[in-house]
Design an enzyme around this catalytic site. Structure first.
Site, PDB file in Angstrom:
ATOM      1  N   GLY A 110       4.477  -7.395   4.968  1.00  0.00           N
ATOM      2  CA  GLY A 110       5.333  -6.218   5.020  1.00  0.00           C
ATOM      3  C   GLY A 110       6.721  -6.473   4.495  1.00  0.00           C
ATOM      4  N   GLU A 113       6.495  -6.091   0.807  1.00  0.00           N
ATOM      5  CA  GLU A 113       6.355  -4.660   0.535  1.00  0.00           C
ATOM      6  C   GLU A 113       7.691  -3.943   0.692  1.00  0.00           C
ATOM      7  OE1 GLU A 113       1.971  -3.310   1.811  1.00  0.00           O
ATOM      8  OE2 GLU A 113       2.997  -4.479   3.360  1.00  0.00           O
TER       9      GLU A 113
END
Length: 289
Positions: A110, A113
Protein backbone atom coordinates in the site's frame (compact mmCIF):
# COMPACT_ATOMS: atom_id res chain seq x y z
CA UNK A 1 -6.18 17.32 14.65
CA UNK A 2 -5.17 13.87 13.38
CA UNK A 3 -4.23 10.77 15.36
CA UNK A 4 -1.92 9.15 12.79
CA UNK A 5 -0.85 12.13 10.67
CA UNK A 6 1.28 15.21 11.27
CA UNK A 7 0.58 18.25 9.13
CA UNK A 8 2.40 21.51 8.48
CA UNK A 9 1.29 24.29 6.14
CA UNK A 10 4.15 26.58 5.15
CA UNK A 11 4.36 28.79 2.05
CA UNK A 12 1.14 27.25 0.67
CA UNK A 13 2.66 23.74 0.78
CA UNK A 14 0.97 21.24 3.09
CA UNK A 15 3.36 18.57 4.37
CA UNK A 16 1.58 15.44 5.55
CA UNK A 17 3.63 12.93 7.56
CA UNK A 18 2.25 9.47 8.28
CA UNK A 19 3.26 9.10 11.92
CA UNK A 20 3.47 5.44 12.92
CA UNK A 21 7.26 4.93 12.88
CA UNK A 22 7.08 2.02 15.34
CA UNK A 23 4.93 0.20 12.76
CA UNK A 24 6.96 1.46 9.80
CA UNK A 25 3.99 3.75 9.04
CA UNK A 26 1.83 0.82 7.98
CA UNK A 27 -1.60 1.70 6.62
CA UNK A 28 -4.31 0.72 9.09
CA UNK A 29 -7.96 1.80 9.11
CA UNK A 30 -7.16 5.00 11.00
CA UNK A 31 -4.43 6.06 8.55
CA UNK A 32 -6.65 5.38 5.54
CA UNK A 33 -9.53 7.31 7.07
CA UNK A 34 -7.36 10.27 8.02
CA UNK A 35 -5.71 10.31 4.60
CA UNK A 36 -9.20 10.72 3.20
CA UNK A 37 -9.79 13.68 5.51
CA UNK A 38 -6.52 15.40 4.67
CA UNK A 39 -7.12 14.95 0.95
CA UNK A 40 -10.43 16.78 1.36
CA UNK A 41 -8.50 19.53 3.13
CA UNK A 42 -6.10 19.77 0.17
CA UNK A 43 -9.05 20.09 -2.22
CA UNK A 44 -10.97 22.70 -0.25
CA UNK A 45 -8.43 24.85 1.62
CA UNK A 46 -7.63 27.84 -0.60
CA UNK A 47 -4.35 28.41 1.27
CA UNK A 48 -3.01 25.05 0.07
CA UNK A 49 -1.46 25.19 -3.41
CA UNK A 50 0.34 21.84 -3.28
CA UNK A 51 1.16 19.04 -0.86
CA UNK A 52 3.80 16.52 0.18
CA UNK A 53 3.18 13.02 1.54
CA UNK A 54 6.00 11.43 3.53
CA UNK A 55 6.61 9.03 6.43
CA UNK A 56 7.93 9.52 9.95
CA UNK A 57 11.32 8.16 10.90
CA UNK A 58 14.34 7.15 8.80
CA UNK A 59 13.21 3.67 7.74
CA UNK A 60 9.90 3.83 5.94
CA UNK A 61 7.60 5.95 3.84
CA UNK A 62 4.90 3.31 4.26
CA UNK A 63 6.06 -0.28 4.56
CA UNK A 64 2.67 -1.71 3.62
CA UNK A 65 -0.76 -2.36 5.05
CA UNK A 66 -1.48 -3.49 8.60
CA UNK A 67 -1.84 -7.20 7.83
CA UNK A 68 -3.39 -7.91 11.23
CA UNK A 69 -6.53 -6.18 9.98
CA UNK A 70 -6.80 -8.59 7.03
CA UNK A 71 -7.37 -11.75 9.02
CA UNK A 72 -10.89 -13.13 8.87
CA UNK A 73 -12.15 -10.79 6.15
CA UNK A 74 -14.78 -12.14 3.77
CA UNK A 75 -14.74 -11.59 0.02
CA UNK A 76 -17.22 -8.72 0.36
CA UNK A 77 -15.27 -7.15 3.20
CA UNK A 78 -12.06 -7.38 1.20
CA UNK A 79 -13.70 -5.66 -1.74
CA UNK A 80 -15.04 -2.92 0.54
CA UNK A 81 -11.56 -2.39 2.00
CA UNK A 82 -10.06 -2.15 -1.48
CA UNK A 83 -12.78 0.23 -2.66
CA UNK A 84 -12.32 2.60 0.27
CA UNK A 85 -8.55 2.82 -0.09
CA UNK A 86 -8.78 2.94 -3.87
CA UNK A 87 -11.22 5.83 -3.75
CA UNK A 88 -8.91 7.88 -1.52
CA UNK A 89 -5.91 7.14 -3.73
CA UNK A 90 -8.02 8.07 -6.76
CA UNK A 91 -8.73 11.42 -5.07
CA UNK A 92 -4.98 11.94 -4.63
CA UNK A 93 -4.30 11.16 -8.29
CA UNK A 94 -7.19 13.40 -9.33
CA UNK A 95 -6.23 16.38 -7.16
CA UNK A 96 -6.08 19.64 -9.15
CA UNK A 97 -3.27 20.66 -6.81
CA UNK A 98 0.04 18.80 -7.19
CA UNK A 99 0.78 16.18 -4.54
CA UNK A 100 4.35 14.86 -4.32
CA UNK A 101 5.57 11.76 -2.50
CA UNK A 102 8.81 12.25 -0.55
CA UNK A 103 9.82 8.61 -0.15
CA UNK A 104 12.16 8.38 2.82
CA UNK A 105 12.51 4.59 3.00
CA UNK A 106 10.45 1.48 2.31
CA UNK A 107 7.43 2.03 0.04
CA UNK A 108 5.95 -1.44 -0.16
CA UNK A 109 2.47 -2.73 -0.87
CA UNK A 110 0.00 0.00 0.00
CA UNK A 111 2.93 2.34 0.51
CA UNK A 112 4.09 1.89 -3.07
CA UNK A 113 0.49 2.36 -4.21
CA UNK A 114 0.22 5.57 -2.17
CA UNK A 115 3.44 6.92 -3.67
CA UNK A 116 2.29 6.04 -7.19
CA UNK A 117 -1.03 7.82 -6.65
CA UNK A 118 0.92 11.05 -6.10
CA UNK A 119 1.74 13.14 -9.15
CA UNK A 120 5.48 12.57 -8.83
CA UNK A 121 7.99 10.99 -6.49
CA UNK A 122 11.32 11.96 -4.97
CA UNK A 123 13.24 9.47 -2.85
CA UNK A 124 16.39 8.88 -0.83
CA UNK A 125 19.06 6.40 -2.05
CA UNK A 126 17.96 3.82 0.53
CA UNK A 127 14.33 3.83 -0.62
CA UNK A 128 12.87 0.52 -1.70
CA UNK A 129 9.70 0.01 -3.73
CA UNK A 130 7.61 -3.08 -4.32
CA UNK A 131 4.24 -4.82 -4.48
CA UNK A 132 4.86 -8.01 -2.48
CA UNK A 133 1.19 -8.89 -1.96
CA UNK A 134 1.62 -12.15 -3.90
CA UNK A 135 3.64 -13.44 -0.93
CA UNK A 136 0.45 -13.20 1.14
CA UNK A 137 -1.76 -14.81 -1.47
CA UNK A 138 -3.09 -11.37 -2.40
CA UNK A 139 -2.83 -8.83 -5.18
CA UNK A 140 -2.38 -5.04 -4.86
CA UNK A 141 -5.75 -3.57 -3.89
CA UNK A 142 -5.36 0.20 -4.02
CA UNK A 143 -4.63 0.64 -7.72
CA UNK A 144 -1.17 -0.93 -7.79
CA UNK A 145 -1.74 -3.25 -10.75
CA UNK A 146 -2.89 -0.26 -12.80
CA UNK A 147 -0.49 2.51 -11.77
CA UNK A 148 2.67 0.41 -11.74
CA UNK A 149 1.85 -0.75 -15.26
CA UNK A 150 1.19 2.84 -16.33
CA UNK A 151 4.50 4.04 -14.88
CA UNK A 152 6.97 1.30 -15.84
CA UNK A 153 5.25 -0.75 -18.56
CA UNK A 154 3.50 -4.11 -18.54
CA UNK A 155 6.56 -6.36 -18.65
CA UNK A 156 8.41 -4.69 -15.78
CA UNK A 157 5.23 -4.29 -13.73
CA UNK A 158 4.29 -7.95 -14.05
CA UNK A 159 7.80 -9.09 -13.16
CA UNK A 160 7.86 -6.89 -10.04
CA UNK A 161 4.38 -7.91 -8.88
CA UNK A 162 4.66 -11.62 -9.68
CA UNK A 163 8.07 -12.00 -8.04
CA UNK A 164 7.23 -9.74 -5.10
CA UNK A 165 10.77 -8.37 -5.15
CA UNK A 166 11.91 -4.97 -3.91
CA UNK A 167 13.16 -2.36 -6.38
CA UNK A 168 16.11 -0.23 -5.26
CA UNK A 169 16.09 3.54 -5.74
CA UNK A 170 18.48 3.61 -8.69
CA UNK A 171 16.50 1.00 -10.63
CA UNK A 172 13.25 2.78 -9.74
CA UNK A 173 14.69 6.00 -11.17
CA UNK A 174 15.90 4.34 -14.36
CA UNK A 175 12.50 2.71 -15.02
CA UNK A 176 10.62 5.95 -14.37
CA UNK A 177 9.01 5.00 -11.07
CA UNK A 178 10.65 7.99 -9.34
CA UNK A 179 11.51 11.42 -10.71
CA UNK A 180 14.56 12.23 -8.59
CA UNK A 181 16.89 10.61 -6.08
CA UNK A 182 17.97 13.07 -3.38
CA UNK A 183 21.44 11.93 -2.36
CA UNK A 184 21.35 13.56 1.09
CA UNK A 185 18.40 12.07 3.01
CA UNK A 186 18.04 15.10 5.27
CA UNK A 187 17.49 17.24 2.16
CA UNK A 188 14.55 15.17 0.84
CA UNK A 189 11.80 17.46 2.08
CA UNK A 190 13.78 20.58 1.19
CA UNK A 191 14.24 19.44 -2.41
CA UNK A 192 10.61 18.38 -2.67
CA UNK A 193 9.50 21.80 -1.42
CA UNK A 194 11.80 23.48 -3.94
CA UNK A 195 10.11 21.65 -6.80
CA UNK A 196 6.62 22.43 -5.52
CA UNK A 197 7.58 26.07 -4.92
CA UNK A 198 8.44 26.37 -8.62
CA UNK A 199 5.08 24.86 -9.59
CA UNK A 200 3.24 27.07 -7.08
CA UNK A 201 4.42 30.13 -9.01
CA UNK A 202 2.60 28.92 -12.13
CA UNK A 203 -1.05 29.58 -13.02
CA UNK A 204 -3.12 27.30 -10.73
CA UNK A 205 -5.97 26.73 -13.17
CA UNK A 206 -3.54 25.79 -15.93
CA UNK A 207 -1.69 23.45 -13.56
CA UNK A 208 -4.98 21.78 -12.68
CA UNK A 209 -5.93 21.27 -16.32
CA UNK A 210 -2.52 19.83 -17.16
CA UNK A 211 -2.98 17.27 -14.37
CA UNK A 212 -6.44 16.43 -15.69
CA UNK A 213 -5.32 15.92 -19.28
CA UNK A 214 -2.24 13.92 -18.28
CA UNK A 215 -4.45 11.70 -16.11
CA UNK A 216 -6.70 11.00 -19.09
CA UNK A 217 -3.63 9.99 -21.11
CA UNK A 218 -2.49 7.69 -18.31
CA UNK A 219 -5.95 6.27 -17.72
CA UNK A 220 -5.78 7.50 -14.13
CA UNK A 221 -8.01 9.69 -11.97
CA UNK A 222 -9.71 12.59 -13.76
CA UNK A 223 -9.75 15.88 -11.90
CA UNK A 224 -12.87 17.66 -13.02
CA UNK A 225 -16.40 17.83 -11.66
CA UNK A 226 -19.27 15.51 -12.47
CA UNK A 227 -20.71 18.13 -14.76
CA UNK A 228 -17.61 17.74 -16.93
CA UNK A 229 -16.45 21.30 -16.29
CA UNK A 230 -14.16 22.93 -13.75
CA UNK A 231 -15.57 24.88 -10.87
CA UNK A 232 -15.04 28.61 -11.47
CA UNK A 233 -12.30 28.62 -8.83
CA UNK A 234 -11.27 25.15 -7.59
CA UNK A 235 -8.74 26.86 -5.34
CA UNK A 236 -11.33 28.92 -3.47
CA UNK A 237 -12.65 26.17 -1.24
CA UNK A 238 -16.19 26.17 -2.65
CA UNK A 239 -16.25 22.76 -4.38
CA UNK A 240 -18.64 20.31 -2.78
CA UNK A 241 -17.02 17.17 -1.30
CA UNK A 242 -17.13 14.33 -3.77
CA UNK A 243 -17.31 16.47 -6.91
CA UNK A 244 -14.10 14.89 -8.21
CA UNK A 245 -14.63 11.39 -6.86
CA UNK A 246 -16.24 9.81 -9.93
CA UNK A 247 -14.87 9.98 -13.48
CA UNK A 248 -17.52 11.70 -15.62
CA UNK A 249 -18.77 10.28 -18.86
CA UNK A 250 -17.65 11.95 -22.07
CA UNK A 251 -14.39 13.82 -22.62
CA UNK A 252 -12.66 10.43 -22.65
CA UNK A 253 -10.55 11.45 -25.65
CA UNK A 254 -7.56 13.22 -24.17
CA UNK A 255 -6.82 15.20 -27.31
CA UNK A 256 -10.33 16.62 -27.40
CA UNK A 257 -10.28 17.40 -23.70
CA UNK A 258 -6.94 19.17 -24.16
CA UNK A 259 -8.48 21.34 -26.88
CA UNK A 260 -11.40 22.20 -24.60
CA UNK A 261 -9.15 22.95 -21.65
CA UNK A 262 -6.86 25.06 -23.81
CA UNK A 263 -9.83 27.16 -24.84
CA UNK A 264 -11.08 27.41 -21.26
CA UNK A 265 -7.78 28.95 -20.21
CA UNK A 266 -8.50 31.98 -22.42
CA UNK A 267 -11.42 32.86 -20.13
CA UNK A 268 -9.16 33.08 -17.06
CA UNK A 269 -7.62 36.22 -15.62
CA UNK A 270 -4.42 34.23 -15.16
CA UNK A 271 -4.02 33.75 -18.90
CA UNK A 272 -4.41 37.49 -19.47
CA UNK A 273 -1.90 38.17 -16.70
CA UNK A 274 0.56 35.63 -18.11
CA UNK A 275 0.40 37.11 -21.61
CA UNK A 276 0.72 40.66 -20.31
CA UNK A 277 3.67 39.76 -18.10
CA UNK A 278 5.42 38.06 -21.00
CA UNK A 279 5.00 41.06 -23.28
CA UNK A 280 5.99 43.48 -20.51
CA UNK A 281 9.02 41.34 -19.60
CA UNK A 282 8.05 40.94 -15.94
CA UNK A 283 7.20 38.07 -13.63
CA UNK A 284 3.48 37.18 -13.68
CA UNK A 285 1.35 37.27 -10.55
CA UNK A 286 -1.19 34.47 -10.86
CA UNK A 287 -4.24 34.35 -8.60
CA UNK A 288 -6.05 31.21 -9.70
CA UNK A 289 -8.82 33.17 -11.41
Amino acid sequence: MYKTLLTDLTDNILTVTINRPDKLNALNKDVISELGEVVEEIYTNKDIRSAILTGAGPKAFVAGADISEFQGLTTAEGQTLSAKGGEIFFRIASSPKPIAAAVNGFALGGGCELAMACHFRLCVPTARFGQPEVNLGLIPGYGGTQRLTQLVGKGRALEIMLSGRMVEATEAHVMGLVNYIVTEPNELLTETRKLLSIINEKAPLAVARIIECANIAAGDGIAFSRSGNWEADPFGGDAAPGDNSTPPTGNSNGFLREQEAFGECFATADMQEGASAFLEKRKPKFKGM
